[in-house]
Design an enzyme around this catalytic site. Sequence first.
Site, PDB file in Angstrom:
ATOM      1  N   GLU B 312       0.637  -1.200   0.042  1.00 55.01           N
ATOM      2  CA  GLU B 312      -0.195  -0.021   0.222  1.00 55.01           C
ATOM      3  C   GLU B 312       0.840   1.642  -0.102  1.00 55.01           C
ATOM      4  O   GLU B 312       0.695   2.245  -0.737  1.00 55.01           O
ATOM      5  CB  GLU B 312      -1.283  -0.206   0.863  1.00 55.01           C
ATOM      6  CG  GLU B 312      -1.958   0.586   1.060  1.00 55.01           C
ATOM      7  CD  GLU B 312      -3.096   0.504   2.469  1.00 55.01           C
ATOM      8  OE1 GLU B 312      -2.917  -0.643   3.120  1.00 55.01           O
ATOM      9  OE2 GLU B 312      -4.163   0.950   2.120  1.00 55.01           O
ATOM     10  N   GLU B 315       2.250   1.991  -3.472  1.00 55.70           N
ATOM     11  CA  GLU B 315       1.131   1.626  -4.172  1.00 55.70           C
ATOM     12  C   GLU B 315       1.013   3.866  -4.242  1.00 55.70           C
ATOM     13  O   GLU B 315       1.131   4.780  -4.615  1.00 55.70           O
ATOM     14  CB  GLU B 315       0.052   1.571  -3.615  1.00 55.70           C
ATOM     15  CG  GLU B 315      -0.766   1.790  -4.749  1.00 55.70           C
ATOM     16  CD  GLU B 315      -2.718   0.858  -4.410  1.00 55.70           C
ATOM     17  OE1 GLU B 315      -2.131   0.233  -3.696  1.00 55.70           O
ATOM     18  OE2 GLU B 315      -3.658   1.486  -5.060  1.00 55.70           O
ATOM     19  N   CYS B 341      -8.020  -1.941   4.621  1.00 58.07           N
ATOM     20  CA  CYS B 341      -7.904  -3.539   5.235  1.00 58.07           C
ATOM     21  C   CYS B 341      -9.366  -3.475   5.958  1.00 58.07           C
ATOM     22  O   CYS B 341      -9.587  -4.764   6.546  1.00 58.07           O
ATOM     23  CB  CYS B 341      -6.829  -3.103   6.226  1.00 58.07           C
ATOM     24  SG  CYS B 341      -5.943  -1.600   5.754  1.00 58.07           S
ATOM     25  N   SER B 361      -6.788   2.553  -2.006  1.00 55.43           N
ATOM     26  CA  SER B 361      -5.558   0.982  -2.169  1.00 55.43           C
ATOM     27  C   SER B 361      -6.230  -0.241  -3.480  1.00 55.43           C
ATOM     28  O   SER B 361      -7.090  -0.842  -2.635  1.00 55.43           O
ATOM     29  CB  SER B 361      -5.358   0.753  -1.442  1.00 55.43           C
ATOM     30  OG  SER B 361      -4.030  -0.154  -1.076  1.00 55.43           O
ATOM     31  N   LYS B 400     -15.287  -9.290   8.267  1.00 55.83           N
ATOM     32  CA  LYS B 400     -14.008 -10.200   7.720  1.00 55.83           C
ATOM     33  C   LYS B 400     -14.306 -11.706   6.446  1.00 55.83           C
ATOM     34  O   LYS B 400     -14.180 -11.752   6.066  1.00 55.83           O
ATOM     35  CB  LYS B 400     -13.345 -10.685   8.353  1.00 55.83           C
ATOM     36  CG  LYS B 400     -11.849  -9.252   8.494  1.00 55.83           C
ATOM     37  CD  LYS B 400     -11.031  -9.543   7.495  1.00 55.83           C
ATOM     38  CE  LYS B 400     -10.260  -8.283   8.028  1.00 55.83           C
ATOM     39  NZ  LYS B 400      -9.509  -7.521   6.670  1.00 55.83           N
ATOM     40  N   GLU B 403     -15.813 -10.919   3.199  1.00 56.60           N
ATOM     41  CA  GLU B 403     -14.903 -10.957   2.658  1.00 56.60           C
ATOM     42  C   GLU B 403     -14.032 -11.670   1.683  1.00 56.60           C
ATOM     43  O   GLU B 403     -13.231 -11.994   0.635  1.00 56.60           O
ATOM     44  CB  GLU B 403     -13.488  -9.825   3.431  1.00 56.60           C
ATOM     45  CG  GLU B 403     -12.483  -9.711   2.705  1.00 56.60           C
ATOM     46  CD  GLU B 403     -11.404  -8.781   3.152  1.00 56.60           C
ATOM     47  OE1 GLU B 403     -10.799  -8.804   4.687  1.00 56.60           O
ATOM     48  OE2 GLU B 403     -10.487  -7.781   2.475  1.00 56.60           O
ATOM     49  N   GLU B 408     -14.191 -12.674  -5.401  1.00 58.77           N
ATOM     50  CA  GLU B 408     -13.571 -12.417  -6.606  1.00 58.77           C
ATOM     51  C   GLU B 408     -11.892 -12.631  -5.985  1.00 58.77           C
ATOM     52  O   GLU B 408     -10.613 -12.449  -6.172  1.00 58.77           O
ATOM     53  CB  GLU B 408     -12.769 -10.559  -6.603  1.00 58.77           C
ATOM     54  CG  GLU B 408     -13.068 -10.282  -6.060  1.00 58.77           C
ATOM     55  CD  GLU B 408     -14.061  -9.718  -4.843  1.00 58.77           C
ATOM     56  OE1 GLU B 408     -15.661 -10.030  -5.268  1.00 58.77           O
ATOM     57  OE2 GLU B 408     -14.272  -8.590  -4.430  1.00 58.77           O
ATOM     58  N   CYS B 571     -10.624  -1.751  15.017  1.00 59.80           N
ATOM     59  CA  CYS B 571     -10.701  -3.235  14.508  1.00 59.80           C
ATOM     60  C   CYS B 571     -10.283  -3.813  15.969  1.00 59.80           C
ATOM     61  O   CYS B 571     -11.119  -4.545  16.161  1.00 59.80           O
ATOM     62  CB  CYS B 571      -9.049  -3.731  14.208  1.00 59.80           C
ATOM     63  SG  CYS B 571      -8.588  -3.492  12.858  1.00 59.80           S
TER      64      CYS B 571
END
Lengths: 394, 644
Positions: B312, B315, B341, B361, B400, B403, B408, B571
Amino acid sequence: MKAMHQGDLTFSSIDPNAGLKRAIQMKRIDIIGEISRSKMRGRGGAGFPTGTKWNLAAAAVAPKKYIVCNADEGEPGTFKDRVILQEFADLVFAGMTIAGKAINALEGIVYLRAEYTYLLSHLEAVLDQRRKAGLLGSSIGGDESFSFDITIRMGSGAYICGEETALIESMEGFRGEPRNRPPYPVDTGFMKHPTVVNNVETFAWAACIIARGADWFNAVGTDKSTGYKLFSISGDVQRPGVYEFPMGIMVSDLLKEVGGSDAKAVQIGGASGHCVPASEFSRTCAFEDMSTGGSVIVFGPLRDMLDIAENFLEFFVEESCGQCTPCRIGNVKLLEGVRMLKEGTCSMTYLKELLSLGETMQLASKCGLGQSSPNAFLSIVRHFKPEIMGRVNL
Amino acid sequence: MTNSIDNCSSCRSPKSMKVHEVSTQTQTGQIGGQVSLVIDGKTIKVPLGTTILEACRTLNIRIPTLCYHEDLCVAGICRICVVEVEKMHTLQAACSFPVTAPIVVHTHTRKVRHARRHILDLMLSDHYGECYSCSRNGTCELQTLAQEYGVDFYRFGHPSESTHKVDRSSHSVVRDMDKCILCRRCVRTCIDLQEVGVLEAINRGDHTKISTFMDKQLADVVCINCGQCINRCPTAALKANDPTDDVWAAIDDPDKHVVIQTAPSPRAAIGECFDLEPGTPMTWQMNTALRECGFDAVFDTNFTADLTIIEEGTELILRLYKALVQGDQKVAESLPQFTSCSPGWVKYIEHFYPDYLHHVSSAKSPQQMFGALIKTYYAKKRNIDPSKIVSVALMPCSAKKFECNRPEMVDSGYKDIDYGLTTRELAKMIHEAGIDMPKMEKSDFDDPFGTATGSGVIFGASGGVMESALRCVVELVTGEAVENIFENARIEPVRGFEGTKLAELTFDKVGPVPDLLKHLVPNWDWMKGVTLKVGVCHGTANAKKVMDDIIAGGPFSKCHFIEFMACPGGCLGGGGQPIPTSEAIRAARARAIYAEDESSTVRKSHLNPAILDVYHEFLTDGPCGKTAHKLLHTHYIRRGKYIM
């Protein structure tokens, strides 16, 4: 639908704008003083002193204030506001305008119940006429410092929106649910601005009081309940309709007037009021005895009191906003209890539990709806025990 | 009072769900804005506007509550907290009664006890389900109160059959409305804390229920899966989608190689499920417990947190280089770069700001990076058939779970992560295995990923990603140790629980380009004199503030890099963390996380030897290179607010 009333009403005999014309010449403090001296209490049923309410709102320091007319007349058995709005709308709007001057509000809002949508065009027309006549808008009566206008908002059919904080919540676009009190609307009301919420009839009387003076008003009625009051009489009577009586009228006298003297019981104050048995017909319709918004439902000798209790509780189960536990579930339990009584399957022990639950609902509910919803049930059980107990399922 | 109540006036809940705000200055006749009241015979002086509940708590008088939650506006609707106030004819809800005049309060009179008992009886009469078979058995607030108030029979009955279908459509959140007591904490959480507004009460009277838009199932509305509603539900009406049965089945299957990666936040919180104080770190004991449970390898998600920082961060450097040096207007428009994240945040922006997805990102979250590496790099290194690997992720997060099920997320050729476990679910597995986790011996993580850096650990707290990135960027660009600029490498401006934070750092001098990045930028001269502006926010209500500020051209629009975390506190306040939650509990967890960082030998991602190994052996074309892009980067979906 044609509204009707029985006999002459005081409202017919008063020039609707006389009070307003007088108020234009008066100081704000004197308007409130006049209302306070009249000792008028709110005509919606709760009976809060109108002068005190206006005074609190007038004292609030705020850049913007509102006058709200509670035309969400939803109490079962109440239809006098409909008559007032249909026949004396000018008087109501004049009362609101006077209140606007008294507390220094520039805007008034009528919260009209959905079922009265058919009155909307009539009311809008009256408002238009008043604007044209210089009785609404800017520089009312030529006084440049006096501006006030009125708009109408429609309700959507919820009984709870007659509760003033739920009404305000609804006007703000939220679900109609009562707020925590304090704050009271006179302090934090519509869009957080100090707001006076009064019943339709209260505004009409306020206009009359300013026209005729406080002494004219408080000469009628009792010491604590002054003036005249409109009553919506329905049920087992010969002449149902809207009546005007002085406050403090005895139930038996009222029944004589409307042709219901053989009544077995009378419900004073609508579904949330009290059921009075014949033995107590000497009680009075007054704030010091039985406070009422004017609903009187008369039950003839052949009526089944459990049917009545069931009907009222069905209403509350349907109309509870669902916010607080005692009202939301409590009314369901009381309704189930009434049905058990009808079937003869409710034990004495369980009935006692239900009475105790009713008291909890009166004490612990968030708003007046929940607090008063068990009243009818409790008074029917208290006064008609022999009739409701010991039924067998046939 | 917590922040959220202070912010009550500006949040979206209607005023029926708010307590009266009383100014401590304007009331006359009260010196210093104080008022004294008597509670159960004890006199106490409190600031004007203090609620009876708050006053009782300072006197250690317990008042039961259900709809009250200190993170939320005060609704005053369950009525369980009623008390008797002298001279008032009805009982008053202690949570929503602000004291503005001297009053005398009684908290346990006959009337009060009866009313509370009745309210509990009424709730139980409408609450379907048996405690034995409930996921909140032992942690249910309704159950606790029933026990406290001596409920020994169902006074007003108890439903014998279910009236609502359980909504299991979401990978993250399960809704069981049979257990709902209509306290509306979830509604206020969703609307005020998170500014999502998926849940609302519909209908009236006893038909009232909590519903989504058009009563659709949760998978078909704009739910971001953050699970904050779960953390605040007093019963099991809201719970996480629990895969523990499947995880046990994989462990029990001798053919499967079951690995688990553990995120930093669960370690700082799982002790709470074993009666330890919040903020008791359990990292090393938990490793042993996981092996005892039967996991074949235990990895540290911090490894891929470090990897995230490299990818990241690279990037970001590339975006800055293209924008500032090459004058690429399109890339310039993708600044500030947003972190990716937090899967709750990602779904939030996909729904609510889909026009800004190019800012996010493309780096996957640490969980998913690890998933892609385990079934490729690790499988190859250990010579294990990747189809036999079951990859589990221990996360503080319910999002999560969603996710890892995104279609994908299969870049390894397999489902990169098979199951997402929450802290609560792992605690349950450890309990079921009869393991007394706090007494376990300490043990380390498994190779080849080894022990990560302190930078990875602080990903768990709001501001942690930014702090890690800054540590890294400062050293890579200036060649100087970050400790020379920030004492003990603590970058305080990005720490703490304020909803939104801004910080900036000017590069006075630059060093040589390190080997890792040589293929990307020729030198750092262009960074000299540049002031790097960064922002941090947590909780999507704050994310909304930042996004609206960017749209309005405010200070956040001038940033280069912004950290977004969906959950309050980051988190460590995730939707998979132990219940209850409060600001004090979240602060204790944050302390544990920062302590673990300071005790780490390596505290900067780019110095993690295992990371360098991965780039050396596997991702050989370097950060943001072709292999890295295939495995460690992803794309997003323009979901919008309107779902057909």
